[in-house]
Scaffold this active site. Structure first.
Site, PDB file in Angstrom:
ATOM      1  CG  ASP A 219      -2.161   0.925   0.921  1.00 60.05           C
ATOM      2  OD1 ASP A 219      -2.073   1.758  -0.004  1.00 60.05           O
ATOM      3  OD2 ASP A 219      -3.184   0.822   1.633  1.00 60.05           O
TER       4      ASP A 219
HETATM    5  C1  BGC Z   1      -5.015   3.288  -0.163  1.00 61.59           C
HETATM    6  C2  BGC Z   1      -5.026   2.277  -1.286  1.00 61.59           C
HETATM    7  C3  BGC Z   1      -4.836   2.980  -2.591  1.00 61.59           C
HETATM    8  C4  BGC Z   1      -3.528   3.749  -2.546  1.00 61.59           C
HETATM    9  C5  BGC Z   1      -3.190   4.477  -3.829  1.00 61.59           C
HETATM   10  C6  BGC Z   1      -3.827   4.233  -0.228  1.00 61.59           C
HETATM   11  O1  BGC Z   1      -4.050   5.336   0.582  1.00 61.59           O
HETATM   12  O2  BGC Z   1      -5.055   2.628   1.072  1.00 61.59           O
HETATM   13  O3  BGC Z   1      -6.235   1.549  -1.278  1.00 61.59           O
HETATM   14  O4  BGC Z   1      -4.892   2.076  -3.656  1.00 61.59           O
HETATM   15  O5  BGC Z   1      -3.597   4.695  -1.521  1.00 61.59           O
HETATM   16  O6  BGC Z   1      -3.976   5.608  -3.994  1.00 61.59           O
END
Ligand code: BGC
Length: 694
Positions: A219
Site C-alpha cells: 500500500d
Molecule cells: C489506499 C489504497 C490505494 C492507494 C493508492 C492508499 O491510501 O489505502 O487503497 O490504492 O492509496 O492511492
C-alpha cells in the site's frame, strides 16, 4: 542492479521504472474499485487537468455484494478492466475486499461484506472480469485492514483460527480461484509486523502455503524497513511522497546490496515476479497481442446500471405503498436527493462521466406531468477546506480529512437557526403533499478513507427530520443511502424503507426504478443492520501511537455470527431484502453422496409479478470441541422466476461447509454429529431445514 531496483519501487506516484534496454516497460497502476481514477501527475498529487479521463462510475463493492449475483460482479469487473486498459493502465488497485468487521470503519463502502463466503463468491467473478482485459487486479488490503484509525501503526492481534475462517478466505479465493495477478499489502501490522513486510503473511501463507506467484505491491507508504521489506515477499514498494529514490526499496536497498547486507538474489526474485506479471499481461516483447480497452461506452453504462438495480434493498414495505405511482405532486426531501458522491471518499474517488441524482431520476421517471417540490430538509455545514494539496499527500500522518463534525461545531448559533428553518420547511412540504419521499443517509464526509465513524447515528440531525416528517405524513417513503449501516430510531413509524449503497453513475436511476416498480427489488443486505451503536461487539478502534495492539477478541463472531449467537436483536439481519412478489421455499431434500452433501428444494414465486429471490444456505453445527456461530452462510443462489413459476434449486456441499479451522492440525476439520442445513431468505428467516449426520 540499478535497472532491477528501478522495477521494484515507485518511480512515480503510480508507476515503476522500465528497462528500455531490454524492452521492459514501466508498470502503470491506478485506483480504484469504483472506476479508474482521474489522471494524476507523475510526481505531484494533482490532477492532470487537460486529460480526457472521465470514466464510468461503477457501483461500490458494497453495492455489488448487495446484488448477491456473481454475474453482476463479473460484468462490473469487465467494465473496470476494459476502462483501465482503455486508460493505458496495467494494474487496477481493486477490488477492496476487507471484512466489514465493524460498521464504523470509514472505508466500508469500498468493501463487500461481513461474511467471508459472500466476499469470496463475489470477489472471484469480479477479478476474472477485470483480468479478461489484460489488466491485473490488485486485490487489497492483505490483510485484516479493518479500520482507518491509526491505520499505519495499529497492530492487529489475530489468532490463527480467526484469520483462516474470517480474514483470509476472500484473498484465498482471489489467489486460487480468480488468479489475481497482484495483491496489495495492508497498512496495518499483523501480529507484530507490518503486513507489507510480514514474513508470516506474505511468506508462510501467501507464497508457501498458497503457492502465489503473482506480484505483491505495498500500500502507498506501507513499507517502513528496508531490510525487512527486502527479505519479505513484497515485490514493489509504492508510497505517497515524491522522493522516489529515497524509498526503502530504492537507494537504501541498492546500498544494502552493495554493502553485502542483502543478497542480490532476493532482488532477482522480486524482479521475476514482476516480469511474470508483465508476461501475463502481454506487456513484454513477443508475448502476444494485448487487449486495447475503452473507457466509456453505452455497454459499460448499461452494465453499471444493471448491477445498481439489483443492489437496491427494499427493507420494509409494511403498507405495500411501494411501488409508487408518480402521477400526482410528489414532495422530495433531503440533501441526498440532489447530491453527487462520485468525487469523494479518498483513493476511490472518481471523475465520473456523469452521475444522476435521485431528484433528476425522479423527474426522468415521472415525466413532464409530475411536479416535484423539493426541500433539502437538513443542513450540511460548510467545511473550511482551505487546502490546495491533496489529502493523500499527507495521508501517512494520521490527519486526513476535515470531519464534517468540525464544521458542525463552528458557527453553532447560525447553524441551529438554519437546521430549524430547513426542517420546518420540509415538514410543511410533507404535510401539504400526499406523497413524500425522503432521500437521506451518509456521504463521503463519513464514508471516507483515513477516518472512522464514531457512531451509527445519521449525521446532520437527520433522525429528527425523518421523525418530524413521518409525524405529519406517516406514508412517507424513506430512502437511505450509505456505505455501512446506520441507526434508524424512527423505524417503527416508517412503513416503507429502502436502502442503497453508493451505486455508480446510474445508482439513483436504479433506486427510482425500484420505487416506481419498473424494477422489482432483489438486493439483499451483505451485512447486519444493528439497532444501536451500543449493540456493536465492543470493537475498540486503535488509538493513535505506534505501540497500540488491537486484539481481535471477537474472533470469528463478526456480524451476524455475533448477533445471532448472542441473541442481540437487530433492525435488519444479514441477507434481508424484500421483493414486490412473494416466494416460497418448499420440500427440502438432503442426501449424502460419496464425499458431498446434495441439497435440493423448490422455489416458487407465489405472487403476481416476476422477480428474483436469493435462496441462502446456512449450516448450524452440533455442539463440538470449539465454540462456533449459530449458523454460517455456505452457499446461495439467486433465481429469477415469473409469477407462478417454480424452479428446483440445488446445492452441493463439501467438507469445508461443515468445518472450522483447527490450529493444532493447521487445517479445516469437522466434528462428527448432527448438522442442520437451513434454506432461507435471510440469516434469520430460515424457511426449510433438514438434518444430516456426519
Ligand atoms: C489506499 C489504497 C490505494 C492507494 C493508492 C492508499 O491510501 O489505502 O487503497 O490504492 O492509496 O492511492
Amino acid at each position: 542492479l540499478d535497472e532491477k531496483i528501478g522495477m521494484i519501487h515507485g518511480a512515480g506516484l503510480f508507476r515503476t521504472a522500465g528497462v528500455p534496454r531490454l524492452g521492459i516497460p514501466e508498470l502503470h497502476m491506478s485506483d480504484g474499485p469504483m472506476g479508474v481514477r482521474q489522471e494524476l501527475c507523475d510526481n505531484e498529487w494533482k490532477g492532470v487537468y487537460d486529460r480526457e479521463d472521465l470514466v464510468t462510475y461503477l457501483p461500490s463493492n458494497s453495492a455489488i455484494a448487495a446484488t448477491w449475483n456473481p454475474k453482476r460482479a463479473k460484468e462490473c469487473g469487465e467494465v473496470l478492466g476494459e476502462e483501465a486498459r482503455g486508460r493505458g493502465k496495467d494494474v487496477i488497485l481493486a477490488p477492496g475486499i476487507n471484512i466489514k468487521r465493524t460498521p464504523l470503519c470509514g472505508r466500508n463502502f469500498e468493501y463487500m461484506s461481513e461474511d467471508p463466503y459472500l466476499v469470496s463468491e463475489m470477489t472471484v467473478p469480479l477479478i476474472e472480469g477485470i483480468q479478461k482485459a489484460d489488466v491485473a487486479a490488485c486485490v487489497k488490503h492483505f490483510a485484516v485492514n479493518g479500520q482507518e484509525t491509526n491505520r499505519l501503526w495499529v497492530d492487529t492481534i489475530v489468532d490463527k483460527r480467526t484469520l483462516y475462517e474470517m480474514y483470509l478466505p476472500g484473498f484465498d479465493a482471489a489467489v486460487h480461484r480468480a488468479h489475481s495477478y497482484s495483491i496489495m499489502g495492508a497498512y496495518n501490522l499483523l501480529n507484530g509486523q507490518h503486513c507489507c513486510e510480514n514474513k508470516y503473511l506474505l511468506g508462510d501463507i501467501l507464497r508457501k502455503e498458497w503457492g502465489y506467484d503473482g506480484a505483491v505491491i505495498s500500500d502507498w507508504g506501507g513499507v517502513h524497513d528496508t531490510m525487512a521489506a527486502a527479505r519479505s515477499e513484497l515485490d514493489i514498494e509504492m508510497s505517497v511522497t515524491y522522493n522516489f529514490d529515497e524509498y526503502c526499496m530504492a537507494e537504501p536497498l541498492k546500498k544494502a546490496v552493495q554493502d553485502g547486507k542483502i543478497s542480490e538474489e532476493l532482488i532477482d526474485k522480486k524482479v521475476k515476479n514482476i516480469l511474470r506479471l508483465m508476461y501475463r499481461l502481454k506487456m513484454l516483447p513477443d508475448t502476444g497481442k494485448r487487449r486495447m480497452g475503452c473507457y466509456h461506452s453505452l455497454e459499460h453504462i448499461r452494465a453499471a446500471k444493471k448491477a445498481a438495480q439489483e443492489s437496491v434493498v427494499l427493507l420494509k414495505n409494511d403498507k405495500d405503498l411501494l411501488p409508487l405511482k408518480l402521477s400526482k405532486r410528489t414532495a422530495v426531501i433531503g440533501q441526498n436527493a440532489v447530491a453527487i458522491h462520485s468525487n469523494g471518499g479518498g483513493s476511490a474517488e472518481i471523475k465520473a462521466l456523469y452521475e444522476v441524482t435521485p431528484l433528476r431520476a425522479l423527474m426522468n421517471a415521472g415525466g413532464g406531468d409530475t411536479e416535484f417540490a423539493f426541500e433539502p430538509g437538513y443542513v450540511i455545514p460548510q467545511k473550511n477546506e482551505g487546502q490546495d494539496t491533496s489529502w493523500q499527500e499527507t495521508s501517512l500522518e494520521n490527519l486526513v480529512n476535515k470531519s464534517a463534525a468540525e464544521g458542525e461545531a463552528s458557527q453553532e448559533a447560525e447553524l441551529d437557526r438554519q437546521i430549524k428553518e430547513y426542517r420546518e420547511r420540509a415538514v410543511k412540504l410533507a404535510a401539504e403533499n400526499e406523497r413524500t419521499i425522503i432521500f437521506a443517509g451518509l456521504n463521503h464526509d463519513f464514508d471516507v478513507e483515513g477516518m472512522d465513524k464514531t457512531t451509527l447515528k445519521l449525521p446532520y440531525h437527520q433522525d429528527e427530520l425523518i421523525d418530524a416528517v413521518l409525524d405529519v405524513n406517516p406514508d412517507t417513503v424513506v430512502v437511505i443511502m450509505g456505505g455501512a449501516p446506520v441507526e434508524m430510531p424512527w423505524l417503527k413509524k416508517a412503513k416503507e424503507v429502502v436502502w442503497y449503497y453508493y451505486a455508480g453513475l446510474e445508482g439513483a436511476s436504479a433506486v427510482v426504478d425500484v420505487l416506481t416498480g419498473k424494477v422489482n427489488p432483489s438486493g439483499k443486505l451483505p451485512e447486519t443492520f444493528p439497532k444501536h451503536t451500543e449493540d456493536l461487539y465492543p470493537v475498540k478502534l486503535g488509538e493513535f501511537g505506534r505501540e497500540d495492539k488491537l486484539e481481535y477478541r471477537d474472533g470469528v463472531f463478526v456480524g451476524y455470527r455475533y448477533y445471532l449467537s448472542n441473541n442481540v436483536e437487530t433492525n435488519f439481519c444479514f441477507g434481508h431484502g424484500l421483493s414486490y412478489t412473494k416466494f416460497e421455499i418448499k420440500n427440502i431434500r438432503v442426501h449424502k453422496k460419496h464425499d458431498v452433501v446434495k441439497v435440493e428444494a423448490e422455489l416458487v414465486n407465489t405472487g403476481k409479478r416476476s422477480g428474483m429471490e436469493t435462496v441462502q444456505l446456512y449450516v448450524t453445527p452440533p455442539e463440538g470441541k470449539v465454540e462456533r456461530p449459530v449458523r454460517e452462510l455456505k452457499d446461495f443462489r439467486k433465481v429469477k422466476l415469473a409469477a407462478g413459476e417454480k424452479k428446483t434449486v440445488e446445492f452441493t456441499l463439501d467438507d469445508r461447509a461443515f468445518s472450522y479451522y483447527n490450529e493444532d492440525k493447521s487445517g479445516f476439520v469437522y466434528d462428527h454429529g448432527k448438522y442442520v442445513i437451513g434454506l432461507g431468505v435471510s440469516a434469520e428467516d430460515i424457511r426449510q431445514s433438514a438434518v444430516i449426520v456426519l
